[in-house]
Design a protein around this motif. Sequence first.
Motif, PDB file in Angstrom:
ATOM      1  N   ALA A 199      -0.841  13.822  47.332  1.00 24.23           N
ATOM      2  CA  ALA A 199       0.185  14.372  46.372  1.00 24.23           C
ATOM      3  C   ALA A 199       1.585  13.352  46.636  1.00 24.23           C
ATOM      4  O   ALA A 199       2.572  14.001  46.097  1.00 24.23           O
ATOM      5  CB  ALA A 199       0.326  15.682  46.378  1.00 24.23           C
ATOM      6  N   THR A 200       1.149  12.244  47.243  1.00 20.95           N
ATOM      7  CA  THR A 200       2.651  11.401  47.806  1.00 20.95           C
ATOM      8  C   THR A 200       2.911  10.372  46.483  1.00 20.95           C
ATOM      9  O   THR A 200       2.273  10.284  45.395  1.00 20.95           O
ATOM     10  CB  THR A 200       2.386  11.056  48.731  1.00 20.95           C
ATOM     11  OG1 THR A 200       3.595  10.380  49.540  1.00 20.95           O
ATOM     12  CG2 THR A 200       1.065  10.057  49.159  1.00 20.95           C
ATOM     13  N   TYR A 201       3.455   9.320  46.838  1.00 23.13           N
ATOM     14  CA  TYR A 201       3.923   8.189  45.705  1.00 23.13           C
ATOM     15  C   TYR A 201       2.586   7.604  45.747  1.00 23.13           C
ATOM     16  O   TYR A 201       1.829   7.465  46.581  1.00 23.13           O
ATOM     17  CB  TYR A 201       5.003   7.377  46.608  1.00 23.13           C
ATOM     18  CG  TYR A 201       6.023   7.950  46.959  1.00 23.13           C
ATOM     19  CD1 TYR A 201       6.979   8.090  45.828  1.00 23.13           C
ATOM     20  CD2 TYR A 201       6.470   8.324  48.115  1.00 23.13           C
ATOM     21  CE1 TYR A 201       8.258   8.879  46.041  1.00 23.13           C
ATOM     22  CE2 TYR A 201       7.833   8.745  48.620  1.00 23.13           C
ATOM     23  CZ  TYR A 201       8.573   9.154  47.535  1.00 23.13           C
ATOM     24  OH  TYR A 201       9.856   9.856  47.936  1.00 23.13           O
ATOM     25  N   TYR A 202       2.424   7.050  44.260  1.00 27.88           N
ATOM     26  CA  TYR A 202       1.065   6.426  43.909  1.00 27.88           C
ATOM     27  C   TYR A 202       0.846   4.941  44.776  1.00 27.88           C
ATOM     28  O   TYR A 202      -0.192   4.853  44.718  1.00 27.88           O
ATOM     29  CB  TYR A 202       1.160   6.252  42.488  1.00 27.88           C
ATOM     30  CG  TYR A 202       2.135   5.064  41.962  1.00 27.88           C
ATOM     31  CD1 TYR A 202       1.794   3.810  42.175  1.00 27.88           C
ATOM     32  CD2 TYR A 202       3.443   5.400  41.556  1.00 27.88           C
ATOM     33  CE1 TYR A 202       2.615   2.658  41.690  1.00 27.88           C
ATOM     34  CE2 TYR A 202       4.247   4.410  41.195  1.00 27.88           C
ATOM     35  CZ  TYR A 202       3.831   2.906  41.076  1.00 27.88           C
ATOM     36  OH  TYR A 202       4.538   1.860  40.775  1.00 27.88           O
ATOM     37  N   ASP A 203       1.795   4.443  45.367  1.00 22.81           N
ATOM     38  CA  ASP A 203       1.563   3.128  46.160  1.00 22.81           C
ATOM     39  C   ASP A 203       1.103   3.361  47.188  1.00 22.81           C
ATOM     40  O   ASP A 203       0.944   2.147  48.099  1.00 22.81           O
ATOM     41  CB  ASP A 203       2.473   2.245  45.837  1.00 22.81           C
ATOM     42  CG  ASP A 203       4.123   2.941  46.341  1.00 22.81           C
ATOM     43  OD1 ASP A 203       4.064   3.987  46.791  1.00 22.81           O
ATOM     44  OD2 ASP A 203       5.094   2.126  46.473  1.00 22.81           O
TER      45      ASP A 203
END
Length: 558
Positions: free
Chosen positions: A303-307
């Motif tokens: 659920a973190t940054y998409y990258d």
Amino acid sequence: MTAAVHGVNHAINGVTEKVNGIHISNEQELDALVVGAGFGGVWQLKRLRDEGYNVKLVESGTDYGGVWYWNRYPGARVDSAIPHYEFSDPLLYKEWSWKQRFPDSSELRAYFTYAAKKWDLRKDTLFNTYVESATWDEQESKWTVKTKDGPTLKAKFLLLNTGFAAKRYTPDWPGIESFKGTWVHPSFWPHDEPDLMGKKVAVIGTGSTGVQLATDLAKVAGHLTVFQRTPNLALPMRQVDYTNGDQEIPRPEYQSLFDHRKDSFSGFSFNFVPKSTWDDTPEQRQEFYQSLWDKGDFQYWLATYYDMLFTPEANKEAYNFWRDKTRARVKNDKLKDILAPMEQPHAFGCKRISLENKYFEIFNQPNVSLVDMKTNPIESVTETGIRTCDGTVHEFDIVICATGYDAITGGLTSIDIRGTTDQTLKETWKDGTATNLGMSVSGFPNMFFTYGPQAPTALCNGPTCAEIQGDWIVDVVNHMKVKDLKKVEVEIESQKAWAENIWKLANMSLLPSTKSWYMGDNIPGKPREPLIYLGGVPTYYKTLEDCAKEGYSGFKLS
């Protein structure tokens, strides 16, 4: 001949016989045979029966639960939170209450017993039945399935639900047979709990199983030695105990959660945020990381940054936060460098992330030791214990070999499956896995599998995958019935295209940069390849929907 407990009628070789008090007749043949009694197999049995098909389930264990039937070791529990990790049927969730946010294996077995009773599954299940071989009959367009010391079954559809952790793996260290103590793989844990109090215990391996075992055994062992080859970048579980029937969310919200599981990359109710690591200031980034850390579960991973899983710089930033939080929990500087190295050991999240309950704190205890197998690997096993390459013999009463599985493909290739040619599935995949949609293989008509290679599988919440794939398979069976068709088979070109897509998606990520069972790296001689579909559950689900809308494009129906 042995057969199951809990009465079942089966179609077998044109005869009627009595097996363990059960009358078995083959006057009728099966529409479908389901193999495996975990989430995938149980869901398919229920769904196909609801549609009116003559379907049976076979299972090598003595009860339902799949991997949870076998996993009884100390500390064994699921690391997907409820209510994600359960079936979506209101008949079950309206009355069932969990005791914990992350249930242990005994509670999961109780849940399967509850589901089996609610859905009346036992009458169509044959336990103690290990499938040895399956052979396609082109003239009849049916599968003949032989079981070890049991019945031979015929079915139009063969539906395999062996799971990704069905074939255990133990390295071939010299001298294992000479060990005088107890040597056990965790999935063969005795049903009668052995006395571990005060014993000298070894846990080899620090995957999810090793982490759970070590955490529990550190409380009772006289001395526990953990053998680590690779650091486990485990995350805090944040366990919660429930009382008075309270659950994680109110039951009226369950259906919405289940309806939207397919909208998340990993089949949960949370998802990557739509911004990159560098869209936030350093202060904002630390605050965001901390919020995910405090929530527990897989949120810091998924659920973190998409990258995070796709660019080295973003991945390193996530690792550095994990490293600093973890090192602060370990007192000994040397152990800090082994458990949470200053230099990133591999791409964060590209080996299976585990959830832990104070795992790192056990290494502050005087009765716990850590052996770094990177610098001091196991050389051999002796009568009294384990010899490492520095010449030390570590003596043990019990050695627990938590060295994992021939993951994802092993359960399927351990069965002698032969399709339209005499070549087995294992031989077909000897140079690399090939499927269409991660559920079927060219040359093996009317055969589908769930939670297998080239599907979301280990990067997808289990029940989500079981229901998405299971429902699609049932729709195929219904389509065949409506159209009065006998055979559905993968077209070779669609299979090649799917394999190319698997590699393309993997190479966009950091997955190939890391040695893991996601890439088949843990089994000597196994082809190195991405075994997981990395497009995420929403894209996978849409692909399945589009295939069905196009009349099952990529398949030849006849």
